[in-house]
Scaffold this motif. Sequence first.
Motif, PDB file in Angstrom:
ATOM      1  N   CYS A  19      -4.974   0.886  -4.811  1.00 42.84           N
ATOM      2  CA  CYS A  19      -5.073  -0.458  -5.401  1.00 42.84           C
ATOM      3  C   CYS A  19      -3.720  -0.939  -5.910  1.00 42.84           C
ATOM      4  O   CYS A  19      -3.340  -2.093  -5.698  1.00 42.84           O
ATOM      5  CB  CYS A  19      -6.064  -0.467  -6.555  1.00 42.84           C
ATOM      6  N   CYS A  39      -9.140  -3.853 -14.162  1.00 44.96           N
ATOM      7  CA  CYS A  39      -7.918  -3.043 -14.040  1.00 44.96           C
ATOM      8  C   CYS A  39      -7.927  -1.899 -15.048  1.00 44.96           C
ATOM      9  O   CYS A  39      -7.506  -0.785 -14.735  1.00 44.96           O
ATOM     10  CB  CYS A  39      -6.676  -3.903 -14.276  1.00 44.96           C
ATOM     11  N   VAL A  76      -3.779 -11.465 -10.196  1.00 41.24           N
ATOM     12  CA  VAL A  76      -4.169 -10.058 -10.190  1.00 41.24           C
ATOM     13  C   VAL A  76      -2.997  -9.178 -10.621  1.00 41.24           C
ATOM     14  O   VAL A  76      -3.156  -8.254 -11.416  1.00 41.24           O
ATOM     15  CB  VAL A  76      -4.689  -9.646  -8.790  1.00 41.24           C
ATOM     16  N   LEU A  77      -1.798  -9.494 -10.144  1.00 38.56           N
ATOM     17  CA  LEU A  77      -0.628  -8.711 -10.555  1.00 38.56           C
ATOM     18  C   LEU A  77      -0.392  -8.855 -12.060  1.00 38.56           C
ATOM     19  O   LEU A  77      -0.077  -7.878 -12.748  1.00 38.56           O
ATOM     20  CB  LEU A  77       0.629  -9.139  -9.780  1.00 38.56           C
ATOM     21  N   ASN A 124       1.601  -9.216  -3.315  1.00 37.46           N
ATOM     22  CA  ASN A 124       2.531 -10.106  -3.984  1.00 37.46           C
ATOM     23  C   ASN A 124       3.841 -10.268  -3.228  1.00 37.46           C
ATOM     24  O   ASN A 124       4.471 -11.304  -3.298  1.00 37.46           O
ATOM     25  CB  ASN A 124       2.796  -9.617  -5.399  1.00 37.46           C
ATOM     26  N   ILE A 134      -1.825  -4.231  -4.492  1.00 32.15           N
ATOM     27  CA  ILE A 134      -1.466  -5.390  -5.323  1.00 32.15           C
ATOM     28  C   ILE A 134       0.024  -5.700  -5.160  1.00 32.15           C
ATOM     29  O   ILE A 134       0.425  -6.858  -5.029  1.00 32.15           O
ATOM     30  CB  ILE A 134      -1.828  -5.140  -6.799  1.00 32.15           C
ATOM     31  N   ALA A 168      -3.039 -14.019  -5.928  1.00 32.25           N
ATOM     32  CA  ALA A 168      -2.482 -12.661  -5.962  1.00 32.25           C
ATOM     33  C   ALA A 168      -1.666 -12.441  -7.233  1.00 32.25           C
ATOM     34  O   ALA A 168      -1.659 -11.354  -7.814  1.00 32.25           O
ATOM     35  CB  ALA A 168      -1.638 -12.410  -4.733  1.00 32.25           C
ATOM     36  N   LEU A 194      -2.907  -6.743 -13.867  1.00 32.29           N
ATOM     37  CA  LEU A 194      -2.550  -5.327 -13.745  1.00 32.29           C
ATOM     38  C   LEU A 194      -1.404  -4.982 -14.695  1.00 32.29           C
ATOM     39  O   LEU A 194      -1.452  -4.007 -15.444  1.00 32.29           O
ATOM     40  CB  LEU A 194      -2.129  -5.018 -12.298  1.00 32.29           C
TER      41      LEU A 194
END
Length: 445
Positions: free
Chosen positions: A434, A49, A214-215, A442, A438, A211, A218
């Motif tokens: 991206c 990220c 990943v959030l 979510n 993301i 997910a 980020l």
Amino acid sequence: MQNRTNFATKLGVILATVGSSVGLGNIWRFPFEAGRNGGSAFILIYVGCVLLLGIPCILAEFLVGRRSHANPVEAFGKLAPRTPWYLVGLMGIFTGFCINGFYCVVTGWTFSYFLTSLRGSFFEDGTDYSRFFTEFSTGTWQPILWAVLAMLAVHWVVSRGVRKGIEMSGRILMPVLFLLLLVLGVRGLFMPGAAEGLRFLFMPDFSGVTATTVLSALGQAFFSLSVGMGALLTYSSYFSDEVSLEKTAYQVAGLDTLVAILAGIVVFPAVFSFGIQPSAGPGLVFVTMPEVFAGMPLSNLWSSLFYLLLAIAALTSSVSLHEAVVAFISEHFELSRRKASLFVLMIVVCMGALCSLSIGVLGKYTLGGRNFFDMLDFLTSAFLLPFGGLLTTLFVGWKLGPASLQEELSSHGRYRVRLIKVYLFLIRFVAPICILAIFLFNLLM
Ligand code: TRP
């Protein structure tokens, strides 16, 4: 409009900007987010990220700031007059208040822990540090008073101005911070739990990645880099043409990531040495680290050094959060820096008090299981910062376009920018798509 100053030296630029990025996000938030999200896999996604989304967003913010030499709201207004783009700056100001709200509470905790560590009695046998932290942080008056004290320090620095306040504090405090981190990192490597801690940090295990992971990565990347609300934009509005935006972006991203990983090396060996759950949450460094120090010779010394490190990191970052808002308020309403800063201080302290109480007596008021403190933290990292970054990259990539990118990154021809096509591609397509993907993932999962 008042005459605007610049940072005086290139070293000052780097130390102040790194001072903004390196903060509680690296030493307090990164370990508990990594712990909560399974460790190494999270860290790998985090680094991805930073490289693919963080750096383009930093460049975009730098560009808007230096090209306009204005505060976040007026910057967008100046570069795109009579359009609604200034709302991106306004959203940044709102985000700044929200982050400041919970940030000042944790900054207050670090100040208090620093002084408590100096007291001999803190490390007497049988102290239950988990209980100590709970009793302290859920208390009514003490944490608020500490937050006020911390904010007064920030107010003092910001009132002194760009050179004498922000630049000077960076030049004095950041070298101390790096020295402390190095000493404590080496110390961490010699803890009994070092091997397990390092495995947790560096052996990727993707089985638990969702997910949300990943959030979180980020959000953590944006929070840690200070990107998405206009703080870096404000600092870069004080850059002269001699500053290479490209180089500064790499230095900031590189040092920030390095500090986060070093903080992991300080914290996780300790966590595993004492059998504490790595997923302990916001209390992680306030509960685990005293346990560790208690078992060491010279407990008071190590503990004071660690919380001094945290307090310094928190202070220089708070300054940047404060400055972005103060620059806007003082320039827009033509107030002196001191008056604008005092005004911001008062609002931040009120929000901070609410945040602090929401962990204690107001704990029963929650929304979706989150108290006010957690809500501000979640809202800003998981939504407002990435959204601010998304809009800024769209603005630079599509509204300002390639010519301004070339001009500003090369400082009007002063520096050669080899990767300009790559940056353009990242800013135009990769970062916006991206971030959006993301978000959507979510929402749908
Ligand atoms: N980056 C800082 C940290 O890691 C926090 C911070 C300072 C920040 N200024 C910001 C976060 C602006 C987002 C936006 O602790």
